[in-house]
Design a protein around this motif. Structure first.
Motif, PDB file in Angstrom:
ATOM      1  N   ALA A   1       0.834  -1.207   0.000  1.00  0.00           N
ATOM      2  CA  ALA A   1       0.000   0.000   0.000  1.00  0.00           C
ATOM      3  C   ALA A   1       0.869   1.259   0.000  1.00  0.00           C
ATOM      4  CB  ALA A   1      -0.921  -0.010   1.224  1.00  0.00           C
ATOM      5  N   ASP A   2       1.956   1.235   0.772  1.00  0.00           N
ATOM      6  CA  ASP A   2       2.882   2.375   0.789  1.00  0.00           C
ATOM      7  C   ASP A   2       3.516   2.579  -0.577  1.00  0.00           C
ATOM      8  OD1 ASP A   2       2.355   2.772   3.455  1.00  0.00           O
ATOM      9  OD2 ASP A   2       4.115   1.667   4.154  1.00  0.00           O
ATOM     10  N   ALA A   3       3.928   1.475  -1.198  1.00  0.00           N
ATOM     11  CA  ALA A   3       4.551   1.574  -2.528  1.00  0.00           C
ATOM     12  C   ALA A   3       3.563   2.156  -3.540  1.00  0.00           C
ATOM     13  CB  ALA A   3       5.039   0.208  -2.983  1.00  0.00           C
ATOM     14  N   GLY A   4       2.312   1.685  -3.499  1.00  0.00           N
ATOM     15  CA  GLY A   4       1.296   2.220  -4.405  1.00  0.00           C
ATOM     16  C   GLY A   4       1.051   3.701  -4.186  1.00  0.00           C
ATOM     17  N   LYS A   5       1.062   4.107  -2.929  1.00  0.00           N
ATOM     18  CA  LYS A   5       0.876   5.529  -2.616  1.00  0.00           C
ATOM     19  C   LYS A   5       2.015   6.365  -3.184  1.00  0.00           C
ATOM     20  CE  LYS A   5       2.274   7.076   1.246  1.00  0.00           C
ATOM     21  NZ  LYS A   5       2.528   7.369   2.682  1.00  0.00           N
ATOM     22  N   LEU A   6       3.265   5.897  -2.995  1.00  0.00           N
ATOM     23  CA  LEU A   6       4.422   6.656  -3.488  1.00  0.00           C
ATOM     24  C   LEU A   6       4.421   6.742  -5.014  1.00  0.00           C
ATOM     25  CD1 LEU A   6       7.258   5.357  -1.129  1.00  0.00           C
ATOM     26  CD2 LEU A   6       6.197   7.606  -1.099  1.00  0.00           C
ATOM     27  N   ILE A   7       4.096   5.629  -5.679  1.00  0.00           N
ATOM     28  CA  ILE A   7       4.073   5.622  -7.147  1.00  0.00           C
ATOM     29  C   ILE A   7       2.992   6.564  -7.677  1.00  0.00           C
ATOM     30  CG2 ILE A   7       3.570   4.178  -9.168  1.00  0.00           C
ATOM     31  CD1 ILE A   7       4.856   1.847  -7.606  1.00  0.00           C
ATOM     32  N   GLY A   8       1.860   6.655  -6.966  1.00  0.00           N
ATOM     33  CA  GLY A   8       0.754   7.478  -7.437  1.00  0.00           C
ATOM     34  C   GLY A   8       0.888   8.957  -7.148  1.00  0.00           C
ATOM     35  N   LYS A   9       1.848   9.346  -6.311  1.00  0.00           N
ATOM     36  CA  LYS A   9       1.984  10.758  -5.957  1.00  0.00           C
ATOM     37  C   LYS A   9       2.633  11.560  -7.082  1.00  0.00           C
ATOM     38  CE  LYS A   9       1.962  11.068  -0.943  1.00  0.00           C
ATOM     39  NZ  LYS A   9       2.714  11.510   0.252  1.00  0.00           N
ATOM     40  N   GLN A  10       2.248  12.828  -7.153  1.00  0.00           N
ATOM     41  CA  GLN A  10       2.781  13.710  -8.194  1.00  0.00           C
ATOM     42  C   GLN A  10       4.237  14.066  -7.909  1.00  0.00           C
ATOM     43  OE1 GLN A  10       0.746  17.432  -8.442  1.00  0.00           O
ATOM     44  NE2 GLN A  10       1.964  18.215 -10.143  1.00  0.00           N
ATOM     45  N   LEU A  11       5.043  14.097  -8.965  1.00  0.00           N
ATOM     46  CA  LEU A  11       6.429  14.551  -8.863  1.00  0.00           C
ATOM     47  C   LEU A  11       6.490  16.013  -9.288  1.00  0.00           C
ATOM     48  CD1 LEU A  11       8.263  11.509 -10.504  1.00  0.00           C
ATOM     49  CD2 LEU A  11       7.939  11.938  -8.076  1.00  0.00           C
ATOM     50  N   PHE A  12       7.128  16.842  -8.501  1.00  0.00           N
ATOM     51  CA  PHE A  12       7.259  18.255  -8.882  1.00  0.00           C
ATOM     52  C   PHE A  12       8.640  18.761  -8.498  1.00  0.00           C
ATOM     53  CE2 PHE A  12       5.863  18.365  -4.507  1.00  0.00           C
ATOM     54  CZ  PHE A  12       6.557  19.424  -3.952  1.00  0.00           C
ATOM     55  N   THR A  13       9.098  19.757  -9.231  1.00  0.00           N
ATOM     56  CA  THR A  13      10.397  20.382  -8.978  1.00  0.00           C
ATOM     57  C   THR A  13      10.183  21.707  -8.268  1.00  0.00           C
ATOM     58  OG1 THR A  13      11.239  19.378 -11.013  1.00  0.00           O
ATOM     59  CG2 THR A  13      12.564  21.143 -10.030  1.00  0.00           C
ATOM     60  N   PRO A  14      10.799  21.946  -7.121  1.00  0.00           N
ATOM     61  CA  PRO A  14      10.590  23.202  -6.386  1.00  0.00           C
ATOM     62  C   PRO A  14      11.026  24.418  -7.198  1.00  0.00           C
ATOM     63  CG  PRO A  14      11.723  21.588  -5.028  1.00  0.00           C
ATOM     64  CD  PRO A  14      11.699  21.038  -6.415  1.00  0.00           C
ATOM     65  N   THR A  15      10.439  25.550  -6.881  1.00  0.00           N
ATOM     66  CA  THR A  15      10.802  26.803  -7.539  1.00  0.00           C
ATOM     67  C   THR A  15      12.272  27.125  -7.286  1.00  0.00           C
ATOM     68  OG1 THR A  15       8.554  27.584  -7.127  1.00  0.00           O
ATOM     69  CG2 THR A  15      10.193  29.241  -7.786  1.00  0.00           C
ATOM     70  N   ASN A  16      12.973  27.536  -8.330  1.00  0.00           N
ATOM     71  CA  ASN A  16      14.387  27.935  -8.269  1.00  0.00           C
ATOM     72  C   ASN A  16      15.340  26.777  -7.949  1.00  0.00           C
ATOM     73  OD1 ASN A  16      13.718  30.659  -8.788  1.00  0.00           O
ATOM     74  ND2 ASN A  16      13.340  31.020  -6.602  1.00  0.00           N
ATOM     75  N   ALA A  17      14.827  25.551  -7.955  1.00  0.00           N
ATOM     76  CA  ALA A  17      15.722  24.396  -7.769  1.00  0.00           C
ATOM     77  C   ALA A  17      16.429  24.082  -9.081  1.00  0.00           C
ATOM     78  CB  ALA A  17      14.929  23.188  -7.298  1.00  0.00           C
ATOM     79  N   ASP A  18      17.565  23.397  -8.993  1.00  0.00           N
ATOM     80  CA  ASP A  18      18.276  22.950 -10.185  1.00  0.00           C
ATOM     81  C   ASP A  18      17.650  21.621 -10.622  1.00  0.00           C
ATOM     82  OD1 ASP A  18      20.155  21.589 -11.885  1.00  0.00           O
ATOM     83  OD2 ASP A  18      21.669  23.035 -11.269  1.00  0.00           O
ATOM     84  N   PRO A  19      16.848  21.610 -11.691  1.00  0.00           N
ATOM     85  CA  PRO A  19      16.072  20.398 -12.021  1.00  0.00           C
ATOM     86  C   PRO A  19      16.947  19.188 -12.343  1.00  0.00           C
ATOM     87  CG  PRO A  19      15.945  21.998 -13.802  1.00  0.00           C
ATOM     88  CD  PRO A  19      16.613  22.687 -12.661  1.00  0.00           C
ATOM     89  N   ILE A  20      18.091  19.405 -13.029  1.00  0.00           N
ATOM     90  CA  ILE A  20      18.946  18.266 -13.411  1.00  0.00           C
ATOM     91  C   ILE A  20      19.552  17.606 -12.175  1.00  0.00           C
ATOM     92  CG2 ILE A  20      21.007  17.572 -14.674  1.00  0.00           C
ATOM     93  CD1 ILE A  20      20.416  19.798 -16.672  1.00  0.00           C
TER      94      ILE A  20
END
Length: 326
Positions: free
Chosen positions: A62-81
């Motif tokens: 259930a934890d794995a399914g929750k992590l896989i389903g969560k949105q991935l986002f890059t913080p503002t002003n972070a270095d995306p690479i």
């Protein structure tokens, strides 16, 4: 058929071994998540996960399914690479650490004469991933966690290496299989008997190098929110989570090979002895985490510079002296 015949057999062996390692790590991460939660529950006198499946046994899925389903986002002003390179660097080098691991007399992905050196070298990449995660996320808590990671890991690598050198000098090899073969089947024939201080130093350093309590200062939820992985969600956080548990298995395996006789044990030698000893050390990791409070950062460094390094140095000098004399 001609194409397959042209592929070196060693390469096929390594590819099959790496696939087996990935399956091994994935299964053990699920098992350790469940064991950690149930262990914490019993130590703290509560049931732990109990709703998903019988006795909560399906909670890791259930934890794995929750992590896989969560949105991935890059913080503002972070270095995306660099931000997304960090979790990848946390996981994939760990898989290489299992390559020279001697699970049994013939159960090794690849025999490496400098296997111990390979493990120590690639283990350092994990520090780089943690540092990149904290610095690239453009978060003050992440940056503090990254700074703590560098200070802690660099400091504790020194006594760890000195403890490992005692065994390497004593056995005259950096090949883990050779070190295991140099020990007997009975506990009094293991290296822990001749090097008890090196074993204790290695064990303390293992807690610090894997960022486990009471040395989990780089993430320290009570002080830094989540430290270096504050800005990570979904599988970004999940990869750091996997790397931590995989590293626990690695250090437990190395400790078993160096000090506890590896696959050897009373009766019939085999893989089962290696795994029993690894599971015992993993149980110790879980027990310590939920029993002892987190130390302060100055205490963490004082333990290393004032105690572990001097003791490890004296132990190494004593080992060299006794080997020269006897």
């Amino acid at each position: 058929m001609t194409f397959l015949a042209a592929i070196p057999s060693e390469l096929i062996h390594i590819v099959i071994g790496m696939v087996a390692i990935m399956a091994f790590v994935g299964i053990h991460v699920l098992v350790l998540v469940y064991a950690e939660r149930k262990g914490a529950g019993h130590i703290q006198r509560r049931p732990g996960p109990f709703e998903v499946g019988p006795h909560g046994i399906l909670q890791p899925l259930a934890d794995a399914g929750k992590l896989i389903g969560k949105q991935l986002f890059t913080p503002t002003n972070a270095d995306p690479i660099l931000f997304w390179m960090a979790p990848v660097l946390a996981v994939f080098p760990v898989l290489l650490l299992f390559v020279p691991m001697p699970f049994g007399p013939v159960v090794t992905v690849q025999e490496v004469n400098l296997g111990l050196l390979l493990i120590l070298a690639f283990a350092g990449i994990g520090v780089l991933s943690t540092m990149l995660a904290g610095w690239a996320s453009n978060n003050k808590f992440g940056l503090l966690g990254a700074a703590r990671t560098v200070s802690q890991s660099v400091a504790y690598e020194i006594p760890l290496l000195l403890a490992v050198l005692c065994i390497a000098f004593q056995k005259g090899s950096l090949n883990l299989s050779t070190i295991v073969e140099g020990q007997g089947s009975w506990p009094w024939q293991w290296n822990i008997v001749t090097q008890p201080l090196a074993f204790l130093i290695f064990l303390v350093c293992a807690f610090a190098e894997t960022n486990r309590a009471p040395f989990d200062l780089p993430e320290a939820e009570s002080e830094l929110t989540a430290g270096f992985h504050t800005e990570y969600s979904g599988m970004g956080f999940g990869m750091f989570f996997m790397a931590e548990y995989a590293n626990m298995v690695v250090v437990s395996g190395v400790c078993t090979a160096l000090f506890l006789g590896g696959w050897k044990g009373p009766g019939i030698d085999g893989v089962w002895w290696f795994m029993i000893k690894v599971y015992a050390l993993l149980a110790l990791f879980i027990w310590v985490r939920w029993t002892y409070p987190r130390v302060r950062f100055d205490q963490l460094l004082n333990i290393n510079w004032k105690w572990l390094i001097p003791l490890a140095t004296l132990n190494l000098l004593g080992t060299v002296f006794l080997m020269k004399v006897f």
